[in-house]
Design an enzyme around this catalytic site. Structure first.
Site, PDB file in Angstrom:
ATOM      1  N   ASN A  99      -9.901 -24.488 -23.525  1.00 30.12           N
ATOM      2  CA  ASN A  99      -8.814 -24.990 -22.676  1.00 30.12           C
ATOM      3  C   ASN A  99      -8.151 -23.934 -21.795  1.00 30.12           C
ATOM      4  O   ASN A  99      -7.609 -24.279 -20.752  1.00 30.12           O
ATOM      5  CB  ASN A  99      -7.791 -25.775 -23.502  1.00 30.12           C
ATOM      6  CG  ASN A  99      -7.109 -24.944 -24.546  1.00 30.12           C
ATOM      7  OD1 ASN A  99      -7.686 -23.986 -25.063  1.00 30.12           O
ATOM      8  ND2 ASN A  99      -5.884 -25.278 -24.863  1.00 30.12           N
TER       9      ASN A  99
ATOM     10  N   GLU B 235      -5.211 -19.294 -34.492  1.00 35.22           N
ATOM     11  CA  GLU B 235      -4.292 -19.958 -33.555  1.00 35.22           C
ATOM     12  C   GLU B 235      -4.834 -21.370 -33.395  1.00 35.22           C
ATOM     13  O   GLU B 235      -5.822 -21.583 -32.691  1.00 35.22           O
ATOM     14  CB  GLU B 235      -4.283 -19.217 -32.210  1.00 35.22           C
ATOM     15  CG  GLU B 235      -3.843 -17.771 -32.282  1.00 35.22           C
ATOM     16  CD  GLU B 235      -2.357 -17.612 -32.563  1.00 35.22           C
ATOM     17  OE1 GLU B 235      -1.583 -18.530 -32.302  1.00 35.22           O
ATOM     18  OE2 GLU B 235      -1.977 -16.529 -33.079  1.00 35.22           O
TER      19      GLU B 235
ATOM     20  N   CYS C 274      -2.440 -26.265 -26.380  1.00 36.16           N
ATOM     21  CA  CYS C 274      -2.090 -26.345 -27.807  1.00 36.16           C
ATOM     22  C   CYS C 274      -0.607 -26.650 -28.012  1.00 36.16           C
ATOM     23  O   CYS C 274      -0.227 -27.199 -29.037  1.00 36.16           O
ATOM     24  CB  CYS C 274      -2.489 -25.065 -28.515  1.00 36.16           C
ATOM     25  SG  CYS C 274      -2.026 -23.619 -27.596  1.00 36.16           S
TER      26      CYS C 274
END
Ligand code: NAP
Length: 479
Positions: free
Chosen positions: A157, A253, A287
């Protein structure tokens, strides 16, 4: 020789571009056209990449800080010179609208600048050992040593900036890296390899291995020559990595379903443009994308009506068109999945107030009202342009709903009441609390990471350097 202008790409190992036996076709998520052929690395090639990084350990560890900083400064300069090209690569492989892609390149440059600066600030401390009886006349100090080979595994992303959050601190702290980019976005990483080679990074200090997440990932995670895995991606893959990594250092993460609380006395007109950005930029494939909004009942109706109007102004289309706000999701599967989740929400009593439909690989920006906390659009990570807006009677109720989540990356609250702000900062169970902003705010030097299934460890250059170095203690006995 660079592989960047050819359709058929190569692996980058030990400072060389290497052909492999098998290739996979990389297609544009927007047009479905083939844009490149990507090497599908074998386990032997991953082994060679790890060996190359392992051999480069000493040269990286012994390189003075000013030289590590200089390589990163040259990288920044090359990125600045080729920023347009870098943005086009992101737009092409990730279907990221070009304006947003340019923003990512600007952020990437910032990240490497911070890395160049932090390379010069890695140090330990002196300790008063005489604070303990028996510690008299002993001088103690700590240093931070590079951890060794870093295995970096990255998502699709933010294919440049999230790679920068691993490569920047690794080079700054004197570590070699084997990088496995996401299969949908390998071109950004191969571009980086070309720039870093030109910037004078020693051979073997960065190796880029494309191919299957499972084959490359498993080898990196289990090989004893790799000292650390730094992973950004989905919780499912992250948890699998953690389970296999043994005593390797691991930073994860992972995902989230980030939430925002809006108190009754705030100026909605200021909040709405931020919510549109938070929920829909990069098609919600962020995210910390804004996925849940809890609005005080006094302003709920006013809020969602204006939010719907602002959302309907967004332009969907070709990622290469500078006017486009929303383009394709990363894969057709994500269209199917999100349409099913929207259907489930409707069947569960929620109301679709905007969007809710797809055209080709584009999902229209979608606002869902009154979604119960057990629906997938509330409790899973949607990773798409979908946001739920719910009414709450009090901030206490809202905080409880925000915390009712497997995830905890960042959360936001808009309020004019200082007591409410401090209470929320204390009670929200997340890695970062944003007062009077959306949870989607990030700049690249702040500590960034989550709690619960959002992962552990922190990025943000200085904090990533702490993870990528070992603390060593030295004691000199003067008795
Ligand atoms: P993903 O499917 O988990 O993939 C991430 C990376 O892991 C890719 O390079 C993938 O390779 C690799 N991989 C797949 N299987 C593996 C295995 N068994 N072992 C080791 N590596 C493996 O995630 P994604 O779809 O690219 O990215 C979206 C996710 O990333 C979301 O959950 C999002 O929240 C999260 N994310 C988190 C942050 C953060 O900072 N917290 C930032 C951005 C994104 P292949 O592509 O080849 O499968």
């Amino acid at each position: 020789m660079s592989s960047c202008t050819e359709l058929r790409k190569k692996l980058f190992i030990r400072g060389e571009w290497i052909a492999t036996k098998e290739y996979t076709k990389l297609t544009s998520p927007y047009t479905n056209e083939v844009i490149a052929e990507i090497p599908f690395a074998t386990e032997e090639e991953v082994d060679y990449a790890i060996d190359s990084a392992f051999q480069a350990r000493t040269i990286m560890a012994q390189m003075p800080a000013h030289q590590r900083a200089l390589i990163l400064e040259r990288l920044v300069q090359l990125f600045e010179e080729r920023a347009e090209e870098a943005a086009s690569i992101i737009a092409l492989e990730a279907a990221k609208p070009i304006t947003t892609a340019k923003g990512e390149v600007a952020r990437t440059i910032q990240t490497y600048k911070f890395a160049a600066e932090e390379a010069k600030r890695i140090h330990g401390e002196t300790l008063p050992l005489d604070a303990a009886p028996g510690g008299e006349r002993r001088v103690a100090y700590t240093t931070r040593e590079p951890i060794g080979v870093v295995g970096a595994i990255t998502p699709f992303n933010f294919p440049m900036n999230l790679v920068a959050h691993k490569i920047g601190p690794a080079i700054a702290s004197g570590n070699p890296v084997v990088l496995k980019p996401a299969s949908q976005t390998p071109l950004s990483s191969l571009f980086l390899a070309e720039l870093l080679h030109e910037a004078g990074l020693p051979d073997g200090a960065l190796n880029v291995v494309t191919g299957s997440g499972r084959i490359v990932g498993d080898k990196l995670v289990t090989d004893p020559r790799v000292s650390m895995i730094t992973f950004t991606g989905s919780p499912e893959v992250g948890i699998g990595i953690r389970n296999k990594a043994g005593l390797k250092r691991v930073t994860l993460e992972l995902g989230s379903n980030a939430a925002l609380i809006i108190d009754k006395d705030v100026n909605i007109d200021k909040v709405i443009p931020r919510c549109v950005i938070g929920a829909f930029s990069n098609q919600g494939q962020v995210c910390i994308s804004l996925q849940r909004v809890y609005v005080h009942e006094d302003i709920y109706k006013d809020f969602y009506e204006k939010f719907v109007l602002a959302t309907e102004k967004l332009k969907v289309g070709d990622p290469l068109d500078p006017e486009t706000d929303i383009s394709a999701l990363i894969s057709p599967n994500d269209i199917q999945r999100t349409l099913q989740w929207i259907e489930e929400a409707k069947n569960g009593g929620a109301k679709v107030a905007a969007g809710g439909k797809a055209e080709g690989n584009i999902l229209y920006p979608t606002i869902i009202l009154n979604a119960n906390p057990h629906l997938k659009v509330s409790c899973q990570e949607v990773f798409a342009p979908i946001v739920v807006v719910n009414k709450v009677q009090s901030i206490e109720e809202a905080i409880e709903l925000v915390n009712f989540s497997r995830f905890g990356l960042q959360a936001g609250i808009y309020t004019n009441n200082v007591h409410t702000a401090f209470d929320a900062a204390e009670q929200l169970h997340v890695g970062g609390v944003l007062i009077n902003d959306i949870p989607t705010f990030r700049v690249d030097h702040m500590p960034y990471g989550g709690v619960k299934e959002s992962g552990f460890g922190r990025e943000g250059i200085k904090y990533a350097i702490e993870e990528m170095t070992e603390l060593k203690l030295v004691i000199i006995n003067r008795n």
